[in-house]
Design an enzyme around this catalytic site. Structure first.
Site, PDB file in Angstrom:
ATOM      1  N   LYS A  45       0.847  -1.203   0.000  1.00  0.00           N
ATOM      2  CA  LYS A  45       0.000   0.000   0.000  1.00  0.00           C
ATOM      3  C   LYS A  45       0.883   1.254   0.000  1.00  0.00           C
ATOM      4  O   LYS A  45       2.083   1.169   0.296  1.00  0.00           O
ATOM      5  CB  LYS A  45      -0.916  -0.019   1.232  1.00  0.00           C
ATOM      6  CG  LYS A  45      -0.179  -0.071   2.572  1.00  0.00           C
ATOM      7  CD  LYS A  45      -1.117  -0.445   3.708  1.00  0.00           C
ATOM      8  CE  LYS A  45      -0.365  -0.491   5.034  1.00  0.00           C
ATOM      9  NZ  LYS A  45      -1.177  -1.109   6.113  1.00  0.00           N
ATOM     10  N   TYR A 289      17.912  28.774  10.694  1.00  0.00           N
ATOM     11  CA  TYR A 289      16.736  29.505  11.169  1.00  0.00           C
ATOM     12  C   TYR A 289      16.721  29.575  12.689  1.00  0.00           C
ATOM     13  O   TYR A 289      17.056  28.601  13.365  1.00  0.00           O
ATOM     14  CB  TYR A 289      15.459  28.788  10.717  1.00  0.00           C
ATOM     15  CG  TYR A 289      15.047  29.082   9.304  1.00  0.00           C
ATOM     16  CD1 TYR A 289      14.749  30.384   8.898  1.00  0.00           C
ATOM     17  CD2 TYR A 289      14.917  28.058   8.380  1.00  0.00           C
ATOM     18  CE1 TYR A 289      14.346  30.651   7.596  1.00  0.00           C
ATOM     19  CE2 TYR A 289      14.510  28.303   7.080  1.00  0.00           C
ATOM     20  CZ  TYR A 289      14.228  29.611   6.695  1.00  0.00           C
ATOM     21  OH  TYR A 289      13.828  29.861   5.417  1.00  0.00           O
TER      22      TYR A 289
HETATM   23  C1  PLP Z   1      -0.571  -2.188   6.720  1.00  0.00           C
HETATM   24  C2  PLP Z   1      -1.248  -3.455   7.057  1.00  0.00           C
HETATM   25  C3  PLP Z   1      -0.510  -4.644   7.133  1.00  0.00           C
HETATM   26  C4  PLP Z   1       0.998  -4.689   7.079  1.00  0.00           C
HETATM   27  O1  PLP Z   1       1.484  -4.283   8.347  1.00  0.00           O
HETATM   28  P1  PLP Z   1       3.060  -4.228   8.658  1.00  0.00           P
HETATM   29  O2  PLP Z   1       3.106  -3.850  10.098  1.00  0.00           O
HETATM   30  O3  PLP Z   1       3.607  -3.171   7.771  1.00  0.00           O
HETATM   31  O4  PLP Z   1       3.608  -5.564   8.380  1.00  0.00           O
HETATM   32  C5  PLP Z   1      -1.213  -5.827   7.305  1.00  0.00           C
HETATM   33  N1  PLP Z   1      -2.553  -5.831   7.421  1.00  0.00           N
HETATM   34  C6  PLP Z   1      -3.301  -4.697   7.382  1.00  0.00           C
HETATM   35  C7  PLP Z   1      -4.764  -4.773   7.523  1.00  0.00           C
HETATM   36  C8  PLP Z   1      -2.663  -3.468   7.201  1.00  0.00           C
HETATM   37  O5  PLP Z   1      -3.382  -2.346   7.190  1.00  0.00           O
END
Ligand code: PLP
Length: 399
Positions: A45, A289
Site C-alpha cells: 500500500k 533559522y
Molecule cells: C498495513 C497493514 C498490514 C501490514 O502491516 P506491517 O506492520 O507493515 O507488516 C497488514 N494488514 C493490514 C490490515 C494493514 O493495514
C-alpha cells in the site's frame, strides 16, 4: 552498502534514495520462513511504503509472492498493470458504486462492513457470478471490519457466502506480551469457524513473529519487507539494527528475546544527499533559522541538498545530538541547527578535507544510520519516514 560517488550519479539529482532489491528479497524469504506453511502475502500500500510499487512488486513476484494487499482501489489498478496474475486485495474495502470497476480489474475488496457486503452481493447476483472477496472481521482493533454481532447475523442470514479470505488485524503485535494479542487470536479463531472453506489471515509483520498460532493460511507482511521491525516491547538501544546485523552474521543463532524471535532483516533503503557547499563557521557564530545552533569552536560545515520538503522530517533536528546524524565512510557527523525545507547543515569537522567536497554524498539513513533510529529521533515510526521519502528524491534500485 557502499556509498556511491556523486560523480556517478546525475549531477542534477539532489537527494538519492537507493533501494536494495536483494535485501528486499532476503527479507521476504526470511519472513516467509518464519511464517512456516502459511502463504506470505505482501503489503504494498501507499506506493509500497513510498519505495515505488512497480519495482517492489516486480521484485516480490520474482521472489515468489502471489498475493498482494494495497489500501486503495486505485493502488490496486496500478498494481494490476504490473501483474496480470497475482491476487490483489483492497484493504480499505469497497468504495461506493465501484463493484463493477473492481471486478473488471480483478481486484478483491476486503469487505469491511455489512453495507459493503450487501453491495458486493447484489453485484454478484446481478452478474450471476461469485466474484471473490475477503471478509474483514474486527477482533478488537475498532478500525475496519465486521463486529462480532454483525458476523453472527451474517452467519445466520447468509450461510452460502464463502469469502476467499477471512481476515483481521492485530492492534498490538509489536508488543509480544500484550494481552490484546491472545484476545484477538481467540476472537479470530471463533470467527473463522463460520467459514470453514475460507482461507484465514491475521498476522502483519510483527504478528508473524508471535508464533505459529498466529499464522493461519496467510500472513500479510509489510514493514518487515522494507527492513524495519520496530518492537515497542524492547527498547532497541542506539544502533539496534547494527546489533541485529551482527547477530545475523553469527549464522543460525535465532535468539529468542521475549516471545519475539529476533528479526533478522536487512536494511533496504539508503538515503543520501549531496553537499552543495562547505563553509567555515567561527566560534560564537550561529547556523540556520532561529539561530538555533551556536558554534562553540571553529568548525567546517556542509550544507546538504535535502530537507523536510524531501520527507526528511524537521523534528529530527529538534532532538539534540548525538541523535540526529549524517555519516560518511563510518564517521558519524552531527546535523546542526534546524532542518529547513530544502537544506540542512552537518558538522563535517571530523572528516579530512579531501574526503568531503562539493558534490560528495553523505548518508542520512542506511547501513550506518538505521531507519528505526531516525524514526525514533523524529518521534515517529519507520512507516511514516518511509512513506514521506521518495517523492522528491531520485529512487535508485540496486539489484
Ligand atoms: C498495513 C497493514 C498490514 C501490514 O502491516 P506491517 O506492520 O507493515 O507488516 C497488514 N494488514 C493490514 C490490515 C494493514 O493495514
Amino acid at each position: 552498502m557502499i556509498l556511491t560517488p556523486y560523480q556517478q550519479n546525475d549531477p542534477l539529482d539532489q537527494a538519492v534514495l537507493t533501494i536494495d532489491l536483494a535485501a528486499l528479497i532476503a527479507n521476504y524469504h526470511w519472513l516467509d520462513k518464519q511464517a512456516g506453511k502459511a502463504e506470505t502475502g505482501c503489503v504494498v500500500k501507499a506506493n509500497a511504503y513510498g519505495l515505488g510499487v512497480g519495482e517492489i512488486a516486480e521484485t516480490l513476484l520474482e521472489a515468489g509472492c502471489q498475493t498482494f494487499f494495497v489500501a486503495q482501489a486505485k493502488e490496486g489498478k496500478t498494481l494490476r498493470e504490473v501483474t496480470k496474475t497475482a491476487t490483489i486485495y483492497i484493504l480499505n474495502g469497497l468504495p461506493i458504486g465501484s463493484a463493477a470497476w473492481l471486478a473488471k480489474h480483478e481486484l478483491r475488496p476486503c469487505l469491511n462492513a455489512p453495507a459493503e457486503l450487501a453491495e458486493w452481493a447484489a453485484f454478484c447476483e446481478a452478474e450471476k457470478q461469485a466474484y471473490p472477496a475477503a471478509l474483514h472481521i474486527d477482533t478488537g482493533f475498532n478500525r475496519l471490519g465486521f463486529s462480532e454481532a454483525e458476523l453472527a447475523a451474517l452467519a445466520e442470514i447468509d450461510s452460502h457466502f464463502t469469502p476467499s479470505l477471512i481476515m483481521s488485524h492485530l492492534a498490538c503485535a509489536d508488543m509480544s506480551d500484550h494481552p490484546m494479542n491472545a484476545t484477538q487470536l481467540a476472537r479470530f479463531q471463533n470467527a473463522i469457524k463460520h467459514f470453514p472453506n475460507s482461507k484465514a489471515s491475521l498476522a502483519n509483520s510483527a504478528g508473524i513473529l508471535l508464533g505459529d498460532a498466529y499464522h493461519f493460511d496467510m500472513v500479510r507482511a509489510g514493514i518487515g519487507l522494507y527492513g524495519s521491525m520496530p518492537y515497542s516491547d524492547e527498547k532497541q538501544g542506539q544502533r539496534g539494527q547494527q546489533k541485529q546485523k551482527a547477530q545475523h552474521e553469527q549464522k543460525g543463532q535465532q535468539e529468542q528475546q521475549g516471545q519475539h524471535a529476533r528479526a533478522q532483516l536487512q536494511p533496504v533503503i539508503t538515503l543520501q544527499a549531496p553537499i552543495l557547499q562547505i563553509r567555515t563557521v567561527k566560534a560564537g557564530e550561529t547556523v540556520g533559522y532561529g539561530a538555533g545552533f551556536t558554534a562553540e569552536k571553529n568548525m567546517r560545515i556542509a550544507i546538504l541538498a535535502i530537507g523536510y520538503g524531501d520527507g526528511y522530517m524537521r523534528q529530527i533536528s529538534e532532538t539534540r545530538p548525538p541523535f540526529a546524524q549524517a555519516a560518511y565512510n563510518g564517521t558519524q557527523l552531527p546535523i546542526i541547527g534546524r532542518i529547513s525545507m530544502d537544506l540542512l547543515a552537518v558538522n563535517i569537522s571530523a572528516l579530512p578535507e579531501a574526503q568531503a567536497q562539493r558534490g560528495t554524498l553523505l548518508e542520512l539513513i542506511g547501513a550506518q544510520i538505521p531507519l528505526d533510529e531516525t524514526a525514533q529521533q523524529a518521534g515517529t515510526i519507520s512507516y511514516e519516514i518511509l512513506t514521506r521519502l521518495g517523492t522528491r528524491a531520485r529512487r535508485v534500485y540496486k539489484a
